[in-house]
Every structure is written in structure tokens, then in C-alpha cells.
Design a protein around this motif. Structure first.
Motif, mmCIF file in Angstrom:
data_model
loop_
_atom_site.group_PDB
_atom_site.id
_atom_site.type_symbol
_atom_site.label_atom_id
_atom_site.label_comp_id
_atom_site.label_asym_id
_atom_site.label_seq_id
_atom_site.Cartn_x
_atom_site.Cartn_y
_atom_site.Cartn_z
ATOM 1 N N UNK A 62 0.801 -1.228 0.000
ATOM 2 C CA UNK A 62 0.000 0.000 0.000
ATOM 3 C C UNK A 62 0.837 1.283 0.000
ATOM 4 N N UNK A 63 2.106 1.172 0.404
ATOM 5 C CA UNK A 63 2.982 2.356 0.426
ATOM 6 C C UNK A 63 3.311 2.826 -0.995
ATOM 7 N N UNK A 64 3.130 1.943 -1.975
ATOM 8 C CA UNK A 64 3.633 2.248 -3.324
ATOM 9 C C UNK A 64 2.607 2.947 -4.218
ATOM 10 N N UNK A 65 1.338 3.012 -3.800
ATOM 11 C CA UNK A 65 0.317 3.614 -4.661
ATOM 12 C C UNK A 65 0.630 5.068 -5.000
ATOM 13 N N UNK A 66 1.111 5.809 -4.002
ATOM 14 C CA UNK A 66 1.321 7.241 -4.254
ATOM 15 C C UNK A 66 2.796 7.631 -4.142
ATOM 16 N N UNK A 67 3.690 6.667 -4.378
ATOM 17 C CA UNK A 67 5.132 6.963 -4.305
ATOM 18 C C UNK A 67 5.801 6.430 -5.573
ATOM 19 N N UNK A 68 5.699 7.165 -6.686
ATOM 20 C CA UNK A 68 6.193 6.623 -7.964
ATOM 21 C C UNK A 68 7.686 6.302 -7.964
ATOM 22 N N UNK A 69 8.476 7.085 -7.228
ATOM 23 C CA UNK A 69 9.929 6.804 -7.243
ATOM 24 C C UNK A 69 10.248 5.524 -6.478
ATOM 25 N N UNK A 70 9.553 5.332 -5.359
ATOM 26 C CA UNK A 70 9.750 4.104 -4.585
ATOM 27 C C UNK A 70 9.243 2.892 -5.377
ATOM 28 N N UNK A 71 8.138 3.092 -6.077
ATOM 29 C CA UNK A 71 7.600 2.022 -6.917
ATOM 30 C C UNK A 71 8.627 1.619 -7.986
ATOM 31 N N UNK A 72 9.226 2.616 -8.632
ATOM 32 C CA UNK A 72 10.250 2.314 -9.659
ATOM 33 C C UNK A 72 11.405 1.522 -9.051
ATOM 34 N N UNK A 73 11.798 1.921 -7.840
ATOM 35 C CA UNK A 73 12.899 1.230 -7.160
ATOM 36 C C UNK A 73 12.522 -0.233 -6.882
ATOM 37 N N UNK A 74 11.316 -0.428 -6.380
ATOM 38 C CA UNK A 74 10.852 -1.789 -6.060
ATOM 39 C C UNK A 74 10.761 -2.646 -7.324
ATOM 40 N N UNK A 75 10.248 -2.054 -8.388
ATOM 41 C CA UNK A 75 10.111 -2.833 -9.623
ATOM 42 C C UNK A 75 11.482 -3.183 -10.192
ATOM 43 N N UNK A 76 12.433 -2.257 -10.030
ATOM 44 C CA UNK A 76 13.801 -2.539 -10.516
ATOM 45 C C UNK A 76 14.382 -3.711 -9.724
ATOM 46 N N UNK A 77 14.162 -3.723 -8.406
ATOM 47 C CA UNK A 77 14.695 -4.803 -7.575
ATOM 48 C C UNK A 77 14.007 -6.132 -7.912
ATOM 49 N N UNK A 78 12.715 -6.044 -8.142
ATOM 50 C CA UNK A 78 11.935 -7.250 -8.503
ATOM 51 C C UNK A 78 12.479 -7.865 -9.794
ATOM 52 N N UNK A 79 12.829 -6.987 -10.724
ATOM 53 C CA UNK A 79 13.358 -7.481 -12.000
ATOM 54 C C UNK A 79 14.751 -8.114 -11.816
ATOM 55 N N UNK A 80 15.522 -7.534 -10.899
ATOM 56 C CA UNK A 80 16.879 -8.046 -10.678
ATOM 57 C C UNK A 80 16.900 -9.357 -9.891
ATOM 58 N N UNK A 81 15.853 -9.613 -9.096
ATOM 59 C CA UNK A 81 15.903 -10.729 -8.134
ATOM 60 C C UNK A 81 16.308 -12.081 -8.736
ATOM 61 N N UNK A 82 15.659 -12.516 -9.837
ATOM 62 C CA UNK A 82 16.001 -13.864 -10.327
ATOM 63 C C UNK A 82 17.472 -14.014 -10.705
ATOM 64 N N UNK A 83 18.053 -13.017 -11.370
ATOM 65 C CA UNK A 83 19.466 -13.174 -11.764
ATOM 66 C C UNK A 83 20.389 -13.005 -10.551
ATOM 67 N N UNK A 84 19.990 -12.143 -9.622
ATOM 68 C CA UNK A 84 20.744 -11.959 -8.374
ATOM 69 C C UNK A 84 20.849 -13.306 -7.649
ATOM 70 N N UNK A 85 19.711 -13.989 -7.535
ATOM 71 C CA UNK A 85 19.682 -15.286 -6.848
ATOM 72 C C UNK A 85 20.459 -16.335 -7.648
ATOM 73 N N UNK A 86 20.269 -16.325 -8.953
ATOM 74 C CA UNK A 86 20.951 -17.336 -9.777
ATOM 75 C C UNK A 86 22.469 -17.218 -9.607
ATOM 76 N N UNK A 87 22.970 -15.990 -9.628
ATOM 77 C CA UNK A 87 24.419 -15.804 -9.478
ATOM 78 C C UNK A 87 24.886 -16.169 -8.070
ATOM 79 N N UNK A 88 24.052 -15.839 -7.072
ATOM 80 C CA UNK A 88 24.420 -16.160 -5.687
ATOM 81 C C UNK A 88 24.432 -17.673 -5.479
#
Ligand code: FAD
Length: 362
Positions: free
Chosen positions: A50-76
Motif C-alpha cells: 500500500x505504500x507504493x500507490x502514491x510513491x512513484x519513485x519508490x515504486x520504480x525502485x521496487x520494480x527494478x529490484x523485482x526485476x533483478x531478483x532472479x538473476x541476483x539469486x541465480x548468481x548467488x
């Protein structure tokens, strides 16, 4: 370049690993790595909250991390298992008044391109038979959770395998490009990353105002156990407009969280905290009382003055900050680590991290 990272929670460890991977010589200083907020955390990785509805910059940050997660885990996972599961997050409404929350979430997730399916009560019951009757649900099939304890252990293994070291001592002050330890020993650095969660600003020796105050926000969280997992997928149970998260691990652990309490540095667990989590869990999972009690833990979420993460260079030359991730540090670990490694190797950090510079507080 000798880089020292003070604080070995998920943020400091992920930063140190990514930097080591880029060839940086890293030393992590922490009396008990992975023992604070990261140890308490449920490790939920939902696309939005619910914190992300009105925080576009935080939303962008979260989506960027979400996109990175699978390769981050694969490399780890070239070093050790990371405890990641990406088999869906179910948001389930247990009363009619909670349905508009799902409608809003569905529309929002669709608008930002997050795959989301509306589920009927019957479909929810089929997916999660242990639930009490629900009125409807949403499934985000590309989301999931990670076990932060497994993740932190994997990060330490990876750092050490890449030639980095973890010094199990506390840092007391910064003095002439050295970190002074609680033993009095000094660890020299060319660059320093402060990532000591809600204790970050307590490290002495930096000019006043160089580091914003990082406030502790206490969370109590429950761990229960069964031989076979009671729930099939990670879930948020919404009733009376309030959400309870439920993170089942494949080994039978069920994490139920969490409270939000502004009580300074108090890390005690209370009967009230345990009781309220158990009561709410029993409302949505009738069989929960039969599970074995494993643990009640309290952790301190690190919150910056504007409740947003802080990452990047400070006004002090060669001193960087990565903290203030509040209730999303596990979720934001990949994007934070990648950005911090870019700063430490003089390359361009991920664009989504730009608004979160510490300089906004100077
Ligand atoms: P911490 O994990 O607190 O680590 C700080 C480290 O610094 C510690 O290891 C400590 O020993 C060390 N340290 C302190 N002082 C010193 C010193 N002087 N010298 C050296 N080292 C020092 N986030 C999510 O993304 N998803 C979730 O589902 C989620 N659930 C949560 C549930 C609860 C109950 C809590 C409490 C938090 C939850 N969070 C969640 C938030 C997440 O846990 C935090 O944002 C994250 O762990 C912050 O990581 P950190 O490394 O900054 O801090």
C-alpha cells in the motif's frame, strides 16, 4: 581499493558481495552478521504494497529490484542456496469490506504490467485449502518470497569465496580513513559503506548531520512449524481491511507477521505481540493451533526521516551510506547492492536509485 562495509545485515552483505564480484577488496564488520532486522524478516517479495500507490519513485525502485531478483539469486546460488521461491503471492480477502482493496490492487498491478489473476473463492480454496472461507483473491504468479536467514548465509559464503572477509566485531568510530573496532583495533579503508541498519547514525567520528538519523520501528513476528507445509504459496490475508502476511517455507516453517511498534530500541517480545499474531492467524487458518511453536522474534526496521531508503555517497569524501530500507530491505537488497557496487567501482548506478541519495538530507 580497500572497501569496508560496517553492518552485515542483508543490505551490507548484499553490497559487499556485489562489490567483491566486481573485483573490489571487501571487509564486512559486524559483531553478529545477519542477526538483526534481516534475521526477523519474513522475506516477502510482493510486487506492491500500500505504500507504493502514491510513491512513484519508490515504486520504480521496487520494480527494478523485482526485476533483478532472479538473476541476483541465480548468481548467488553458484555459491550456496538462497532460499528463493517465485511460485506466486496470493492476496486473499476474508470479508466483503476487504474486496475493494483487491480491486484497487488488481487495477494498479495491471497498469504497471505486473501479471495478476483474479481468483474466485473456490479457486482460492483450491490453491490454499488450509484457509478459512475467503470471498475472493488475487494471484500474482511471478512473485514470491525469500528466506532472509538462508540468503544472509549464502551472501557470507559468497563474500568469503571471493576473497572478502567478515570481521565479527563492532565498529565504534571513524577516524582518519580507519574504522575503530570495539577492541581498539583499527581497520583502514579507502572507501567506507555504512550499513548498520538503525544503528548506523550511532557510529561516531563523522561530522554532525553527515548521516541522517535512522529510526527503529519494531516488528514482532512468529514462526510456527509442521512436518508438511500447511500453506502452498506465500500469502497476505486481508480481513477488516488489515493485512497479515504468511510466508510458508518448503521445510514446514510458517512465518506469520508482523507488528509495527514505535518503541525506540526495545527488542523485547511480548505476550501481546505473540497473542495478536496467533489470534489473527487462527482467524484465517483454522488449523494453526495444531502447529508447533518455533519462535517469536522482534526486529528493528531501519527507517530514515522520510521513511524512504538512503543509498549512495554522503557529504564526507569516501563515505557511503546504505540504510533506511524500513519494511522492504529484503525486497530492495538486489537494487541497493547493484547501485552501491556501481558507486564503489566508479560506474553509473541504476537510474531508479538516484532519488534516494543521502544528499537529500544535507
Ligand atoms: P539489519 O538487518 O538490522 O542489519 C544491521 C546490521 O548492522 C546488524 O547485523 C548489526 O549487528 C550491525 N551493526 C549494528 N551496529 C553495528 C556496529 N556498531 N558495528 C558493526 N555492525 C553493527 N523486508 C522485506 O523486504 N520483506 C519482508 O517481508 C520484511 N518483513 C519484515 C518483518 C519484520 C518483523 C521486520 C523487523 C522487518 C521486515 N522487513 C522486511 C524489513 C527488513 O528486514 C529490513 O528492511 C532489512 O533487514 C534491513 O536490513 P539492514 O541490513 O539495513 O539492517
Amino acid at each position: 581499493m580497500r572497501t569496508v562495509v560496517v553492518g552485515g545485515g542483508v543490505i551490507g552483505l548484499a553490497t559487499a558481495w556485489r562489490a567483491a564480484r566486481e573485483g573490489v577488496s571487501v571487509t564486512v564488520i559486524d559483531p553478529a552478521p545477519g542477526s538483526k532486522a534481516s534475521h526477523a524478516s519474513a522475506g516477502l517479495l510482493p510486487a506492491i504494497n500500500d505504500q507504493l500507490y502514491d510513491q512513484p519513485e519508490l515504486l520504480r525502485l521496487c520494480l527494478a529490484s523485482r526485476e533483478l531478483y532472479p538473476s541476483f539469486v541465480e548468481e548467488l546460488e553458484e555459491f550456496a542456496p538462497a532460499g528463493f521461491r517465485r511460485d506466486g503471492v496470493l492476496d486473499a480477502a476474508f470479508d466483503e469490506e476487504s474486496l475493494p482493496i483487491l480491486d484497487r490492487q488488481l487495477a494498479f498491478q495491471k497498469s504497471i504490467g505486473v501479471r495478476t489473476e483474479r481468483l474466485t473463492a473456490e479457486e482460492c480454496a483450491k490453491l490454499q485449502p488450509a484457509f478459512a472461507p475467503v470471498v475472493g483473491g488475487l494471484l500474482s504468479p511471478d512473485d514470491g518470497a525469500i528466506d532472509p536467514r538462508v540468503l544472509d548465509a549464502a551472501l557470507i559464503t559468497a563474500i568469503e569465496a571471493l576473497g572478502g572477509s567478515v570481521v565479527r566485531r563492532g565498529a565504534t568510530r571513524i577516524e582518519d580513513h580507519t574504522v575503530v573496532l570495539d577492541t581498539g583495533d583499527k581497520v583502514p579503508f579507502d572507501r567506507l559503506v555504512l550499513a548498520a541498519g538503525c544503528w548506523t547514525h550511532q557510529i561516531e567520528g563523522l561530522p554532525a548531520g553527515a548521516i541522517p538519523e535512522i529510526r527503529p520501528v519494531k516488528g514482532q513476528i512468529l514462526r510456527l512449524r509442521s512436518d508438511v507445509p500447511l500453506l502452498n504459496v506465500t500469502a497476505r490475508a486481508i480481513s477488516k481491511g488489515k493485512s497479515l502476511y504468511l510466508a510458508p517455507r518448503l521445510d514446514g516453517e510458517l512465518v506469520v507477521g508482523a507488528t509495527y511498534e514505535e518503541r525506540g530500541y526495545d527488542e523485547t517480545v511480548t505476550a501481546e505481540g505473540t497473542g495478536s499474531l496467533l489470534r489473527r492467524a487462527a482467524e484465517v487458518i483454522p488449523e494453526v493451533g495444531a502447529l508447533r511453536f518455533a519462535e517469536i522474534t522482534a526486529g528493528l526496521r531501519p527507517a530514515s526521516p522520510d521513511d524512504l531508503p538512503v543509498m549512495g555517497p554522503t557529504t564526507v569524501p569516501d563515505v557511503y551510506l546504505a540504510s533506511g530500507h524500513f519494511r522492504m530491505g529484503v525486497q530492495l537488497a538486489p537494487v541497493t547492492a547493484v547501485a552501491m557496487a556501481a558507486y564503489l567501482t566508479d560506474t553509473v548506478p541504476h537510474a531508479a536509485t538516484a532519488p534516494f541519495t543521502p544528499l537529500r538530507f544535507s
